[in-house]
Scaffold this motif. Structure first.
Motif: not given
Lengths: 204, 336
Positions: A59, A62-64
């Motif tokens: 998270v 990759y997401v942040g």
């Protein structure tokens, strides 16, 4: 146990649906948003497996960070949506072929492939027991001891990639006045302010 | 049936009750934080602030909420409706779910997970999505500019925040938030890691888009930035999300540097006061500094903001990580 199973099916269903939407959504920004949803559900699956450190890193990284920059770029692009969909039928067979190859490989691994006898025990022996220490610590114990050279090499590869990106994009433009903050704040008072005594009604 | 009750139904009920016990006071705190902000800024500017609705203006937040509730929700015709509606919900939901791991006292925590600090870091780094989605879906130039600014800003400050967290983790040896607080029983980390404390606090200002780093809103140049097209409850959700994030970041600062629920020194008059009250007092102190900064410091220029993040905070925090690690290993203080 039932709750774990339900959560597993929820995460994997949403993950697959989101992955399908990534390639089938018409708007590229929607594709990126579905990709983020897919990352999230993958993180959920990691948590179910007890790999909470990997889930959080997925998270955070990759997401942040990665997907934010990705979204940034996709939003800034001036995309012609109709041109984007034009070559779909032409390229579909190639994409399908790659997909089939990957699927066959996966099934090969799962069914026919046999790991050399004893290999799995060696791998397990290096791993600390999962129940005794949190898996963040467990990862650290093997990553910085057994695999430290590989780890450092990965770091060097990233460093080279970073320097490469900077070299490719850095250009010094001529005639641009740059602000030098160190010089500004180290300027003494005498050089910046001048007090002038003027006789009254004399003008300048 | 009895098994179903003990295994599923009762845990669901208790967990829901626990969530409500955290979320309801949080929302009340958010409401009164908006009032506190106006009162504090008014006091600094030698005005009275809201004082008409209720005694001392105490009912002002509810009047504001009611006003926003009865207004019309407008979705611009060029907007991407689904993303436009989802953005404020995402912002608000993210500002609430992070509270699941915050320890209010020893053992008083909803989910005592091993990677608590990483969870907080992950959730706070997701806050940018609400903003960037809102800016893009509004189909408006001002909103988009605000979203782009905020995306670049939040990604920049996250890096130095990560290093600050690593410094603290080096001293603790655990990612669990309760362990981080317990490690501060002898001395709060704000004292040995004072420069990191300052960097962390400034980064939280940037991370929550508060002044002097509120360029995402920048009302004097891009009207109100990413939420310029929002009205009614959608706007209210952004507003509440921003204030809930401020409280969350203050809680994070208190846990990492100000010893969470611990009293300043463990002697008689201080230990009589229960832990949660110390925790809330520390959060309030941090929040007051948030408001104080807003009333005092002018807004940064955008390139200066980037310079501060990348050229000042990042090298300094990196250096401090190396220094802390070196000192811990050299003196043998490193946690086993």
């Amino acid at each position: 146990m039932i709750i774990q199973a339900l959560a597993f099916y929820l995460f994997s269903t949403v993950l697959i649906a989101a992955a399908v939407m990534v390639i089938s959504a018409r708007n590229p920004v929607h594709s990126v948003l579905f990709l983020i949803l897919a990352f999230f559900n993958a993180a959920g699956l990691f948590v179910l497996m007890g790999a909470e450190f990997l889930a959080m890193i997925l998270v955070v990284v990759y997401v942040g960070a990665v997907a934010v920059l990705f979204l940034f770029v996709v939003m800034m692009l001036d995309i012609d949506f109709s041109a984007l969909r034009q070559g779909f039928l032409r390229y579909a067979p190639i994409g399908g072929l790659v997909g089939i190859v990957l699927l066959v490989e996966l099934m090969w691994m799962a069914t026919v492939w046999a790991v050399a006898p004893g290999a799995s025990e060696v791998g397990v022996a290096r791993m600390p027991a999962a129940a005794q220490i949190p898996n963040t610590q467990a990862l650290g114990l093997v990553l910085y001891t057994r695999y430290v050279y590989v780890f450092q090499a990965a770091g060097l590869v990233l460093l080279v990639a970073m320097i490469g990106a900077i070299v490719l994009t850095l250009r010094q433009r001529e005639g641009v006045r740059r602000q030098d903050i160190a010089r500004q704040i180290s300027r003494p008072r005498e050089r910046s302010v001048e007090l002038v005594k003027m006789p009254p009604r004399a003008g300048v | 049936m009895a098994e179903f009750w003990t295994n599923f139904a009762w845990p669901t009920v208790t967990i829901t009750a626990q969530i409500l016990v955290i979320v309801v006071p949080l929302l009340v705190a958010v409401a009164f934080l908006t009032l506190a902000e106006r009162k504090v800024i008014a006091a600094i500017q030698m005005r009275k602030g809201p004082n008409v609705v209720g005694p001392f203006g105490l009912l002002q937040p509810f009047a504001d909420g009611l006003k926003l509730l009865v207004k019309e929700t407008i979705v611009p015709s060029g907007a991407n409706a689904a993303v436009f509606v989802a953005a404020p919900m995402l912002t608000f939901a993210l500002s609430l779910i992070a509270w699941a791991v915050i320890p209010f006292d020893a053992g008083l925590v909803l989910a005592d997970i091993n990677v608590g600090i990483l969870y907080l870091f992950a959730i706070s780094s997701l806050g940018v999505y609400g903003i960037i989605m809102a800016g893009w879906a509004s189909n408006s130039k001002y909103a988009f500019l605000g979203a782009l600014r905020s995306a670049a800003q939040m990604v920049s400050y996250e890096v130095s925040m990560g290093f600050v967290i690593i410094t603290v983790l080096l001293c603790v040896g655990s990612l669990n938030l309760s362990d981080i607080v317990r490690a501060q029983e002898t001395v709060w980390f704000a004292i040995p890691l004072f420069p990191m404390f300052i960097i962390f606090f400034v980064s939280t200002l940037a991370e929550t888009n508060r002044s002097p780093f509120d360029l995402a809103e920048g009302e004097s140049e891009i009207v109100a930035g990413y939420f310029v097209e929002y009205s009614s409850m959608a706007f209210a959700l952004f507003f509440l999300g921003e204030y809930a994030n401020m409280i969350l970041m203050s809680a994070m600062t208190s846990i990492l540097f100000l010893g969470g629920w611990l009293p300043p020194i463990a002697v008689a008059p201080f230990t009589w006061i229960p832990g949660p009250i110390w925790f809330v007092a520390k959060i309030s102190l941090c929040l007051f500094v948030f408001l104080w900064v807003r009333a005092t410091v002018p807004r940064y220029r955008y390139d200066q903001l980037m310079r501060l993040g990348w050229k000042v905070f990042l090298p300094f925090s990196l250096l401090w990580v190396v220094l802390t690690a070196g000192v811990l290993v050299a003196t043998g203080w490193a946690p086993r």
